[in-house]
Scaffold this motif. Structure first.
Motif, mmCIF file in Angstrom:
data_model
loop_
_atom_site.group_PDB
_atom_site.id
_atom_site.type_symbol
_atom_site.label_atom_id
_atom_site.label_comp_id
_atom_site.label_asym_id
_atom_site.label_seq_id
_atom_site.Cartn_x
_atom_site.Cartn_y
_atom_site.Cartn_z
ATOM 1 N N UNK A 51 43.946 39.209 30.985
ATOM 2 C CA UNK A 51 44.143 40.595 31.413
ATOM 3 C C UNK A 51 44.399 40.709 32.908
ATOM 4 N N UNK A 52 43.825 39.811 33.700
ATOM 5 C CA UNK A 52 44.046 39.874 35.147
ATOM 6 C C UNK A 52 45.517 39.653 35.483
ATOM 7 N N UNK A 53 46.150 38.689 34.799
ATOM 8 C CA UNK A 53 47.567 38.437 35.042
ATOM 9 C C UNK A 53 48.428 39.586 34.527
ATOM 10 N N UNK A 58 51.748 44.246 35.883
ATOM 11 C CA UNK A 58 52.006 45.674 35.709
ATOM 12 C C UNK A 58 51.934 46.418 37.039
ATOM 13 N N UNK A 59 51.064 45.972 37.928
ATOM 14 C CA UNK A 59 50.961 46.600 39.248
ATOM 15 C C UNK A 59 52.248 46.410 40.034
ATOM 16 N N UNK A 60 52.795 45.200 40.007
ATOM 17 C CA UNK A 60 54.067 44.939 40.695
ATOM 18 C C UNK A 60 55.205 45.746 40.061
ATOM 19 N N UNK A 61 55.204 45.826 38.725
ATOM 20 C CA UNK A 61 56.234 46.609 38.035
ATOM 21 C C UNK A 61 56.140 48.071 38.450
ATOM 22 N N UNK A 62 54.922 48.598 38.537
ATOM 23 C CA UNK A 62 54.722 49.997 38.933
ATOM 24 C C UNK A 62 55.249 50.256 40.340
ATOM 25 N N UNK A 63 54.884 49.395 41.278
ATOM 26 C CA UNK A 63 55.331 49.578 42.667
ATOM 27 C C UNK A 63 56.851 49.474 42.760
ATOM 28 N N UNK A 94 54.551 38.683 32.858
ATOM 29 C CA UNK A 94 53.704 39.450 31.947
ATOM 30 C C UNK A 94 53.917 38.995 30.505
ATOM 31 N N UNK A 95 55.161 38.679 30.137
ATOM 32 C CA UNK A 95 55.431 38.163 28.791
ATOM 33 C C UNK A 95 54.621 36.902 28.511
ATOM 34 N N UNK A 96 54.542 36.026 29.517
ATOM 35 C CA UNK A 96 53.756 34.793 29.363
ATOM 36 C C UNK A 96 52.298 35.127 29.101
ATOM 37 N N UNK A 97 51.749 36.017 29.924
ATOM 38 C CA UNK A 97 50.327 36.355 29.803
ATOM 39 C C UNK A 97 50.028 37.046 28.478
ATOM 40 N N UNK A 98 50.940 37.905 28.013
ATOM 41 C CA UNK A 98 50.727 38.597 26.740
ATOM 42 C C UNK A 98 50.782 37.613 25.579
#
Length: 268
Positions: A51-53, A58-63, A94-98
């Motif tokens: 979840x941390x990754x 998601x934070x980078x995507x948002x910014x 994010x795909x990797x982490x999911x």
């Protein structure tokens, strides 16, 4: 993005070069071992490895989305390209982490559930690709593309909240990795070299050992070539639709909403 760039008057060549940033999806397997092992400061102790990754990406995507929402790509193409590259790298990571989260949620003892989990992941990905894309195109003329991107940023915030509320899967991964490091350390003698070996080298060697060199290379080439084609054609198809006279609303309906019910392999 391709629809916005076309509306802004950019050439096909410029849109094609812009779309090349999404080729990172074809090579994200190269840094997948790092996503598996690197512990993010603060976030790891709060959210766990997976979840941390996901939350960081998601934070980078948002910014990046918020910054893109505030620019005119026709006047700031290079800056917009850099933002798009940031979003693409974050999304591919994010795909990797999911995927790792999904695999950890259904360990080997429940391997019979993996096909269903994979199907749900594909449904989720395809829904995230099609439904917001539909909403973006049907509102582009009334809200403007900048307004659409602010709306997309709002969707990312909802996804970040979801990431905070789901639970981190419990696994023996860290204990197994520690055992592997202990074995390698006896041979190598250097903690850094051992960490690199277990984190980066060993996963690729294991992949080739399990599948054989010929099959492993074939699989890697298949993934790379499939995603390269999708990265370029997927972006240029929107440009083609607009050039032959389809409106944003029509593209949203036929390419996104109706395409929601079809597998991506049939889309092009």
């Amino acid at each position: 993005m391709s629809g916005w760039l076309k509306d802004a008057g950019l050439t096909r060549a410029a849109i094609g070069y812009f779309g090349s940033v999404f080729a990172v999806y074809a090579i994200n397997f190269l840094w997948a071992p790092l996503v598996d092992r690197v512990k993010l400061p603060v976030l790891h102790s709060t959210l766990g490895q997976r979840r941390s990754w996901i939350f960081l990406c998601q934070s980078f995507i948002l910014v990046g989305t918020l910054f893109i929402a505030g620019v005119n790509p026709a006047n700031n193409l290079m800056f917009t390209s850099m933002l798009a590259l940031c979003i693409a790298i974050s999304s591919a990571t994010q795909d990797i982490a999911i995927d790792a989260y999904r695999i950890d949620t259904f360990p080997k003892s429940e391997s019979r559930k993996l096909p269903q989990a994979s199907a749900m992941a594909v449904i989720g990905w395809w829904t995230g690709y099609s439904l917001p894309g539909y909403l973006a195109f049907i509102n582009a003329d009334s809200m403007g593309w900048n307004g659409v991107y602010y709306g997309m940023a709002g969707i990312v915030v909802i996804l970040m909240l979801f990431t905070l509320f789901v639970s981190e899967p419990k696994t023996d991964r860290e204990a197994l990795q520690a055992q592997a490091e202990a074995r390698h350390n006896k041979v190598v003698g250097s903690r850094f070299t051992t960490w690199i070996s277990v984190t980066v080298v060993e996963p690729f060697l294991d992949f080739f050992r399990r599948n054989g060199v010929q099959v492993a290379i074939t699989l890697l080439l298949f993934v790379f070539l499939f995603k390269i084609g999708e990265a370029f054609l997927g972006r240029m198809s929107i440009t083609f639709y607009k050039e032959i006279g389809f409106s944003n609303e029509q593209i949203g309906y036929y390419s996104k909403l109706i395409g929601w019910g079809r597998p991506s392999s049939l889309r092009y």
